[in-house]
Design an enzyme around this catalytic site. Structure first.
Site, PDB file in Angstrom:
ATOM      1  N   CYS A  47      -5.981   1.915   6.077  1.00 51.97           N
ATOM      2  CA  CYS A  47      -6.699   0.614   6.244  1.00 51.97           C
ATOM      3  C   CYS A  47      -6.007   0.230   7.721  1.00 51.97           C
ATOM      4  O   CYS A  47      -5.256   0.710   8.523  1.00 51.97           O
ATOM      5  CB  CYS A  47      -6.524  -0.390   5.282  1.00 51.97           C
ATOM      6  SG  CYS A  47      -4.806  -0.929   5.067  1.00 51.97           S
ATOM      7  N   CYS A  76      -2.187  -0.688   7.295  1.00 57.65           N
ATOM      8  CA  CYS A  76      -1.583   0.657   7.217  1.00 57.65           C
ATOM      9  C   CYS A  76      -1.302   1.370   8.725  1.00 57.65           C
ATOM     10  O   CYS A  76      -0.592   2.015   9.032  1.00 57.65           O
ATOM     11  CB  CYS A  76      -2.001   1.706   6.237  1.00 57.65           C
ATOM     12  SG  CYS A  76      -1.910   0.934   4.500  1.00 57.65           S
ATOM     13  N   HIS A  91       0.850  -1.101   0.259  1.00 52.46           N
ATOM     14  CA  HIS A  91       0.030  -0.025  -0.067  1.00 52.46           C
ATOM     15  C   HIS A  91       0.857   1.320   0.024  1.00 52.46           C
ATOM     16  O   HIS A  91       2.027   1.115   0.407  1.00 52.46           O
ATOM     17  CB  HIS A  91      -0.928   0.119   1.194  1.00 52.46           C
ATOM     18  CG  HIS A  91      -1.958  -0.963   1.072  1.00 52.46           C
ATOM     19  ND1 HIS A  91      -3.287  -0.902   1.933  1.00 52.46           N
ATOM     20  CD2 HIS A  91      -2.136  -2.163   0.315  1.00 52.46           C
ATOM     21  CE1 HIS A  91      -4.044  -1.921   1.351  1.00 52.46           C
ATOM     22  NE2 HIS A  91      -3.608  -2.537   0.734  1.00 52.46           N
ATOM     23  N   GLU A  99       0.935   3.924   1.898  1.00 55.76           N
ATOM     24  CA  GLU A  99       1.425   4.401   3.135  1.00 55.76           C
ATOM     25  C   GLU A  99       2.555   3.334   3.694  1.00 55.76           C
ATOM     26  O   GLU A  99       3.651   3.925   4.128  1.00 55.76           O
ATOM     27  CB  GLU A  99       0.425   4.183   4.420  1.00 55.76           C
ATOM     28  CG  GLU A  99      -0.844   5.063   3.906  1.00 55.76           C
ATOM     29  CD  GLU A  99      -1.852   4.283   3.187  1.00 55.76           C
ATOM     30  OE1 GLU A  99      -1.652   3.509   2.118  1.00 55.76           O
ATOM     31  OE2 GLU A  99      -3.215   4.268   3.428  1.00 55.76           O
TER      32      GLU A  99
END
Length: 248
Positions: free
Chosen positions: A87, A90, A57, A59
């Site tokens: 999420c 993250c 992801h 992040e």
């Protein structure tokens, strides 16, 4: 919380990274990690489709690059700016990196972990809590997310034409004829079974079988061809009690 001028500048860079992710067929999310002076220490975008990494992801990618650039995993003097609400994964990475502040654009009503579905970043049961600033440039971030990931992937990776299936070999029918199915003998034996159920013995000649199931006590008598019997039976004119030819 009100975003600062440094937050807005970092968000503009994150939106550019989100566009790059969409161009590669991934979910359009971008993230940057900035220090107290606003200098970008690490940046990233969604790379799951490019790297086949489920944890890639935006992040996580940005946090990894910032930790590598600063030479420490402890990012206590940094701020994470991302176009979409983090999420759960993250958010956990933010807590592990000890990031004190997170700024994000669009809210994620399905999987957000910074106030939408969950509030992991500000959970008082955890040893580290984060300052959260949400809804920064929300309109621009939400517009990018309206492009569905499958459509973006299809545009970035058009399907390739698949070759037609090869024709089966010409001798396949010969093999099928030479090796009949294994249950063919069952069908061939069906008439004999039907005759047996009709009361005709497998030996033919139309003999009736004993249906009593009591061997040695059959009363088929003369009808079964047993006309001899015992002396007592013959004297009394009774049918024979001996098993007839139709008994088994």
């Amino acid at each position: 919380m009100t975003p600062t001028a440094l937050d807005l500048s970092a968000m503009r860079r994150a939106l550019v990274l989100a566009d790059a992710a969409a161009a590669e067929g991934d979910v359009p999310v971008g993230a940057v990690v900035v220090d107290a002076s606003g200098t970008i220490r690490g940046e990233g975008r969604n790379l799951r489709e490019a790297t086949h990494d489920p944890t890639a992801h935006a992040e996580v990618v940005a946090l990894r690059r910032a930790a590598e650039a600063l030479g420490t995993w402890h990012l206590a003097e940094c701020t994470l700016v991302v176009t979409l609400e983090p999420c759960i994964m993250c958010a956990g990475a933010v807590l592990q990196a000890r990031v004190p502040r997170v700024v994000f654009g669009a809210w994620d009503a399905k999987a957000g972990a910074a106030g939408s579905m969950y509030d992991v970043l500000r959970d008082r049961r955890l040893p580290h809590r984060v300052e959260v600033v949400g809804g920064v440039a929300e309109g621009e971030a939400s517009t990018r997310l309206q492009v569905t990931p499958p459509a973006a992937r299809a545009a970035a990776h058009p399907p390739q034409s698949t070759p037609a299936a090869p024709h089966p070999p010409q001798h396949a029918h010969r093999h099928a004829a030479a090796h009949p199915p294994q249950h063919a003998h069952r069908h061939a034996a069906a008439p004999a079974g039907a005759d047996a159920r009709a009361g005709v013995s497998a030996g033919g000649a139309g003999r009736p079988r004993c249906r009593t199931g009591r061997r040695g006590r059959c009363r088929a008598g003369p009808a079964a061809g047993n006309t001899r019997g015992s002396r007592r039976d013959r004297a009394a004119g009774r049918p024979s009690r001996r098993p007839g030819p139709g008994c088994r």
